[in-house]
Design an enzyme around this catalytic site. Structure first.
Site, mmCIF file in Angstrom:
data_model
loop_
_atom_site.group_PDB
_atom_site.id
_atom_site.type_symbol
_atom_site.label_atom_id
_atom_site.label_comp_id
_atom_site.label_asym_id
_atom_site.label_seq_id
_atom_site.Cartn_x
_atom_site.Cartn_y
_atom_site.Cartn_z
ATOM 1 N N GLU A 32 -9.511 6.386 2.745
ATOM 2 C CA GLU A 32 -10.386 5.430 3.421
ATOM 3 C C GLU A 32 -9.534 4.241 3.816
ATOM 4 O OE1 GLU A 32 -9.887 5.345 0.231
ATOM 5 O OE2 GLU A 32 -9.371 3.230 0.052
ATOM 6 N N LYS A 40 0.811 -1.217 0.000
ATOM 7 C CA LYS A 40 0.000 0.000 0.000
ATOM 8 C C LYS A 40 0.847 1.272 0.000
ATOM 9 C CE LYS A 40 -4.164 -1.869 0.199
ATOM 10 N NZ LYS A 40 -5.085 -1.740 -0.948
ATOM 11 N N SER A 82 1.679 -9.806 -0.760
ATOM 12 C CA SER A 82 1.372 -8.369 -0.731
ATOM 13 C C SER A 82 1.546 -7.713 0.626
ATOM 14 C CB SER A 82 -0.047 -8.135 -1.256
ATOM 15 O OG SER A 82 -0.975 -8.880 -0.487
#
Lengths: 269, 390
Positions: B108, B86, B373
């Site tokens: 968000e 991210k 990830s």
């Protein structure tokens, strides 16, 4: 001129002939429940609404603030669907033009522009506002609506650049919905100071098509103020709140009628 | 460079309130300019190297390879700063916001990973940060809420609907509609109105570019398959993108099967959803006959979303990528398996990809590339709760 557009334009013209702006209350179908929704629609007509903006309950209403979002959620929890909204439409559409406020995913889920327009026209709807279908994304659906005689009413925002506003004015049918302020729907203490200027610019771009103003109009004084510059005034969250506080179908009808009567006085004055 | 895509086949677009159109135009223009600007790229590259810790390693997981019967390389995004991919997107978008002169950032978050990444990038760049988060997720992900606050972000609770990720995205979009002049919205996945799906893909593409070069260096060949989990789909599109032109490389996206597709309680919008509009783009969504968006269900908060990125819907339709699903139990089992085999605790999201690999070993020669990830520390409470209840 297409059928739905003709009805909408006639309603604006009739108000104009009386020397005032058109009064367009918003309501959520199925809110606070199915029966109260029907009572609210009837009360709108009796209280002198020139047109009705009829919200179709949706799970993810991005253009709406907390009051209308909560009404969506409550209507859906009570089992409301597109059918509930069409039932309201059928009940009052012979007395005033009804403009549906429907999010695009529901149009797609009901078969796309042509199929949806057929359903809406069968229920007597004159037009539709699709708040998440801006110019550039709307061609297929807009054309299908117009072919079926359902006027696609576009939105203009304070952030819309002038050249884009002119293009929106050129494709508008029925009326142009001018968003009074940057933000989602909901009552506000003050109207934007530059609103009169924005209305004038939008009217210039819309030509013959009327311009109605909505978002943030919650007091009779604000209705009167907007009515001086715009062709129509849309009242949403304030009436949704009134309907909720009514407590029963009759109570909801009384509560919205009381506010609309004051709004009409403000417009006539 | 070619213009930023607005659509992928029929998918994508900008299904948003009119108020946002001018801001999306501005963002599109800013990104087209920034991504070709050597000074922007030099700054981003330096921060990726020195702050994020890129390139992340490509790791030949030997005991896992032995278990499945063929070589498996893990792209270690779990080793990036803040523990997941991210940060690649959050850093790039906040640098872009700074360049655009926007000082207020909103985001968000579901599990909190994107919120933490955005709060981290805002702290780094000295920007104001507000993170919308459903109250149910705030309850489930308390450590990440504390991390965001410690980093100086405001965590804004969202009470609507199921009080999870879908409502947090809606709340962030509403904030953006109201504050569009001063604010940039850092969306956390390859979803949303154009240009976001392309912008997020461009920023996550670094995963695939590094992995492709690392695989060629290690094996002198490309992988037979590239495997990644898909919720909104940002890690998947990031690792897939540089391989799309390599027709011989299979691309496999693994969605959340939740309680099983047949149960109706899942997050598999590509495999079992409809074409529809959610949060500004036309893509695969979970929606009922009336057009109401449904709640997704997954043990992994990051895959608990009823939509997906529009580019994935197009890769599916063109047959370039295939999308499969793994249920909650499969993911929980794979988390434990990888921990025991490799000493790596994967995020529950990434565990879906590992689970699919364990069930579908490569036939014949060659090797697999799997995007790990994120790390699984955030999931320990959920893992313990779910596995001890059984």
């Amino acid at each position: 001129m297409i059928a739905g557009e003709e009805r909408i334009r006639a309603a604006f013209a009739a108000a104009e002939a009386e020397g005032r702006a058109a009064l367009m209350p918003y309501m959520m179908a199925g809110f606070p429940d199915r029966e109260a929704g029907l009572a609210v629609a009837a009360a709108y007509v009796d209280a002198g609404a020139d047109l009705i903006e009829l919200g179709v309950p949706f799970s993810d209403p991005l253009a709406d603030g907390p009051a209308i979002h909560a009404a969506d959620t409550k209507a859906l929890a009570g089992g409301a669907t597109l059918r509930t909204a069409l039932e309201v439409c059928e009940a009052v559409a012979d007395r005033v033009p009804v403009v549906l406020m429907v999010y695009v995913n529901m149009v797609l889920a009901h078969g796309g522009g042509a199929e949806f327009a057929k359903l809406a026209r069968a229920a007597g709807a004159a037009g539709a506002i699709v708040p998440d279908l801006p110019l550039g994304e709307d061609e297929g659906i807009r054309d299908a609506f117009h072919e079926a005689g359902l006027a696609m009413v576009p939105l203009v925002a304070p952030t819309t650049p002038p050249d884009r506003r002119a293009r929106i004015g050129a494709v508008a049918k029925g009326f142009v919905y001018l968003v009074s302020t940057v933000g989602t729907t909901g009552e506000r203490g003050e109207l934007a100071p530059e609103l009169a200027e924005l209305v004038a610019a939008t009217k210039a771009d819309a030509g013959e098509t009327p311009v109605a103003v909505g978002f943030g109009i919650g007091t009779p004084a604000q209705v009167g103020e907007v009515g001086k510059v715009a062709d129509g005034v849309i009242i949403g969250s304030r009436l949704v709140r009134a309907a909720d506080e009514g407590g029963s179908p009759a109570g909801a009808a009384d509560a919205v009628a009381e506010f609309l009567a004051e709004a009409r006085v403000a417009l006539d004055g | 460079m070619s213009p930023v895509e607005q659509r992928f086949g029929p998918y994508g677009g900008r299904y948003v309130p009119e108020t946002l159109i001018a801001a999306l135009d501005e963002l599109t223009a800013a990104w087209e300019e920034a991504r070709d600007d050597p000074s922007f790229n030099a700054r981003q590259d330096a921060l990726r190297r020195d702050f994020v810790g890129r390139p992340t390693p490509l790791y030949l997981a030997e005991r896992l390879s032995e278990r499945v019967g063929s070589r498996v390389y893990l792209k270690r995004e779990d080793l990036a700063h803040t523990g997941a991919h991210k940060i690649n997107n959050a850093l790039g978008q906040t640098l872009l916001a700074q360049r655009m002169g926007k000082r207020r950032i909103i985001a968000e978050t579901g599990a909190g990973q994107h919120g933490v990444a955005t709060a981290t990038a805002c702290a780094l760049l000295g920007l104001e940060c507000v993170v919308y988060m459903g109250t149910e997720d705030i309850r489930r992900q308390a450590p990440n809420v504390e991390r965001m606050r410690l980093l100086g972000a405001e965590v804004a609770p969202v009470e609507a609907g199921a009080r999870t990720l879908k409502e947090a995205v809606s709340a962030a979009i509403r904030d953006w509609v109201a504050n569009v002049d001063t604010t940039h919205y850092v969306i956390g996945s390859a979803v949303g109105p154009a240009p976001y799906p392309a912008l997020v893909r461009d920023l996550q593409r670094v995963i695939g570019e590094e992995a492709r070069a690392q695989a060629l260096a290690a094996e002198g060949a490309l992988p037979r398959r590239v495997i990644a989990c898909v919720g909104g789909g940002s890690n998947a599109i990031g690792i897939f993108a540089p391989f799309v032109e390599d027709a011989e490389v299979a691309l496999v996206g693994v969605e959340a099967g939740g309680d099983g597709i047949a149960s109706g309680r899942h997050g598999a919008s590509l495999g079992a959803g409809q074409t529809g509009v959610l949060h500004g783009s036309l893509s695969a969504v979970l929606s009922d006959e009336d057009g109401q968006i449904l709640e997704a269900h997954s043990v992994s908060a990051g895959l608990d979303y009823p939509g997906t990125g529009p580019e994935h819907a197009w890769l599916r339709d063109t047959g370039r990528a295939s999308y499969v699903a793994v249920d909650d139990d499969g993911a929980l089992g794979a988390l434990r398996e990888l921990a025991r085999l490799e000493g790596i605790i994967p995020a529950l999201e990434s565990s879906h990809a590992v689970a699919w690999l364990l069930e579908n070993p490569l036939q014949g020669d060659g090797f697999d590339l799997l995007c790990l990830s994120g790390r699984g520390d955030k999931d320990l409470a959920e893992y313990t709760r779910r596995t001890s209840a059984a």
